[in-house]
Design a protein around this motif. Structure first.
Motif, PDB file in Angstrom:
ATOM      1  N   ASN A 182      -2.998   5.002   0.301  1.00 29.45           N
ATOM      2  CA  ASN A 182      -3.223   4.998   1.623  1.00 29.45           C
ATOM      3  C   ASN A 182      -4.903   4.758   1.439  1.00 29.45           C
ATOM      4  O   ASN A 182      -5.281   5.014   0.347  1.00 29.45           O
ATOM      5  N   TRP A 242      -0.376   4.837   8.651  1.00 31.20           N
ATOM      6  CA  TRP A 242      -0.142   5.243   7.246  1.00 31.20           C
ATOM      7  C   TRP A 242      -1.043   4.656   6.053  1.00 31.20           C
ATOM      8  O   TRP A 242      -1.704   5.400   5.383  1.00 31.20           O
ATOM      9  N   ARG A 243      -1.266   3.223   6.023  1.00 31.49           N
ATOM     10  CA  ARG A 243      -2.570   2.819   5.406  1.00 31.49           C
ATOM     11  C   ARG A 243      -3.718   3.205   5.909  1.00 31.49           C
ATOM     12  O   ARG A 243      -4.764   3.898   5.126  1.00 31.49           O
ATOM     13  N   TRP A 259      -5.617  13.071   3.169  1.00 31.01           N
ATOM     14  CA  TRP A 259      -5.136  11.535   2.608  1.00 31.01           C
ATOM     15  C   TRP A 259      -6.230  11.417   1.437  1.00 31.01           C
ATOM     16  O   TRP A 259      -5.710  10.233   0.498  1.00 31.01           O
ATOM     17  N   GLN A 305       1.607  -0.864   2.903  1.00 30.00           N
ATOM     18  CA  GLN A 305       0.541   0.252   2.279  1.00 30.00           C
ATOM     19  C   GLN A 305      -0.669  -0.543   1.807  1.00 30.00           C
ATOM     20  O   GLN A 305      -1.518  -0.035   1.478  1.00 30.00           O
TER      21      GLN A 305
END
Ligand code: FAD
Length: 497
Positions: A394, A86-87, A402, A447
């Motif tokens: 992110n 996710w990050r 993203w 995150q």
């Protein structure tokens, strides 16, 4: 408008319908009749398998035996969600139902840890002080009956939502809920008030009610198709608008957490049940085709698929009024936030409890309706902000999705929260936010949002005492681990699976 409410009609027999019927009957069944109409031909959405801890409260109110519930719904234990990629890619963090460490003299634990990291070279992180994380990563679980609140293992369930609805149906019918099978093809409104009076079924039967709970799913049969209530579209903040679900064979070892794995234009869930894995890919059709999304999901199933893919379309947002005239929308008809934090079944639960608190025994009064709608709006907006946080914070640079998520404008309420946290780790819970400080803390940090300082309250302790406190807390959190059986052993012992 002032007619007493004696007959409640629930439209729809998915999780929302049967949970609403069961709770209303259980709690105020002596004052109202409850009838539920559902159409076998239309069926239910057929997904929704991960929950959050308050589900245990509603199950208790319904008097469900936990071992029986686990058996009936093929449930497993959920201690956390693991967010992967996710990050950045190839990295993960847990959002657990636990809490790191312990607050001390009004000061949250993470401020002490931050001070130790900044001044004493401490290398541990918040998760090292969280029993839920320690147990989840070691695949362990037991019900802990400790008198010490910091030695606790809060949990929820993964379950087969279809089986849960069936289980609730059995219970509801036993309590006296009347089930009518049939397709509603027309609806009669009162000529003056516009209130719903009658439902007409395809075969000519009619169903009268004073209050209607619209649990008809995304179509919003009464709240939208009849009352035209409107929808607040949040897809500029949460643009994912498709999902594909495919069940697959169960894994050998049952994980006590949900996996949420980010892909190039969305994310995949992996939910371990007793009899199978639930898998799904949530994605944004502006960035990815259905074929590509299916290919990604199929390529990322750990086990053999058990059914054809189920394609689902949705639009994130909420119904402008969740209570309109004599119709209350519950479940998917009331709005939808993508299932990233497993909040939908919870929102059904809070909607029904809110309805009980505002129940219009003596007639529908504008103040009650306004209060219900205000509370629903706040709740949906809070959950929305929490979900957006996962996307906005992110650092992925491998896809346009993203990059766009990182730079999109976000609600002021969320920006304010992030700014406060960035400065020196301050977190505030407002308006009974479902997500407590430890949840915001874990996702912010997971995150990559790190506070640049800590609250000065954390200075109110000598460095020696601070170090001792950290060591002691770590030990307290780690100690129960040795005694815990594996998750599979627990399921076997507790419910014979
Ligand atoms: P549905 O299940 O769609 O039921 C609608 C009912 O209305 C059916 O019984 C149907 O027969 C009836 N009906 C409709 N029209 C008529 C008519 N004309 N006449 C008679 N009957 C009618 N929630 C979670 O908590 N955790 C999760 O992990 C999770 N994952 C999800 C993933 C996805 C992709 C989606 C879309 C949802 C997810 N959810 C999750 C949400 C969860 O699935 C729903 O909240 C839940 O299933 C409730 O659905 P429902 O009862 O509102 O609607």
């Amino acid at each position: 408008m002032n007619r007493k409410v004696k007959r409640v009609v629930v439209v729809g027999g998915g999780t929302a319908g049967w949970l609403s019927a069961a709770v209303i009957k259980k709690v105020i069944g002596n004052a109202v009749e409850v009838e539920l109409v559902e159409s076998d031909a239309i069926g239910t959405v057929g997904v929704g398998e991960a929950t959050i801890p308050p589900i245990r409260l509603i199950n208790n109110v319904l008097g469900l035996d936990e071992a029986e519930f686990l058996r009936e719904t093929n449930a497993t234990i959920k201690l956390a969600i693991k967010f992967e990629n996710w990050r950045v890619k190839d990295e993960g963090y847990f959002h657990t139902f636990g809490a790191p460490g312990q607050s001390y003299a009004f000061c949250h634990f993470h401020h002490f840890l931050k001070r130790a990291q900044m001044e004493l070279g401490e290398t541990s992180n918040i998760w090292d002080y969280d029993l839920n994380y320690l147990a989840a990563k070691d695949n362990k679980f037991a019900k802990i009956n400790s008198k010490d609140p910091i030695v606790d293992l809060p949990y929820a369930y993964h379950f087969d939502a279809g089986l849960y609805a069936q289980y609730l149906r059995k219970l509801s019918e036993k309590m006296g809920v009347v089930r009518t099978e049939g397709k509603i093809t027309d609806v009669t409104q009162h000529p003056d008030s516009g209130f719903i009076d009658l439902l007409h079924l395809e075969d000519g039967r009619e169903i009268q009610g004073d209050l209607f709970i619209d649990c008809s799913g995304f179509r919003g049969l009464l709240i939208q198709q009849k009352l035209n209530t409107g929808y607040e579209d949040w897809s500029h903040w949460l643009p994912c608008d498709r999902a594909i679900a495919i069940p697959s064979e169960r894994l050998e070892h049952t994980l006590p957490y949900t996996r949420s794995i980010a892909h190039t234009a969305g994310w995949q869930w992996r939910i371990p049940l007793q009899h199978r894995n639930g898998n799904g890919h949530v994605y944004c059709s502006n960035y990815m085709s259905d074929d590509e999304a299916l290919q990604i999901l199929s390529g990322n199933l750990d086990t053999k698929p058990l059914a054809d893919p189920n394609f689902i379309k949705f639009k994130t947002g909420r119904r402008r009024k969740q209570w309109n005239k004599n119709v209350i929308a519950v479940g998917l008809s009331s709005g939808f936030l993508e299932p990233l934090e497993s909040t939908s079944i919870h929102l059904i639960q809070t909607a029904v409890v809110r309805l009980l608190h505002t129940f219009p025994h003596d007639g529908i009064k504008p103040e009650l309706v306004a209060e219900y709608n205000k509370q629903s709006q706040i709740e949906f907006e809070q959950v929305r902000d929490f979900i957006i946080l996962h996307y906005i914070a992110n650092e992925r640079d491998d896809s346009q999705f993203w990059r766009d998520m990182r730079t999109m404008p976000i609600p002021d309420s969320l920006r304010h929260k992030i700014e406060l946290f960035k400065e020196d780790g301050r977190l505030f819970r407002e308006n009974n936010d479902l997500f407590l400080e430890p949840s915001w803390l874990q996702v912010m940090m997971g995150q990559g949002i790190q506070p640049s300082d800590y609250h000065p309250m954390a200075n109110n302790m000598s460095p020696e005492k601070l170090q001792m406190m950290l060591q002691t807390l770590k030990k307290i959190k780690e100690e129960p681990l040795q005694q815990l059986p594996s998750h599979d052993q627990f399921l076997k012992q507790f419910c014979g699976r």
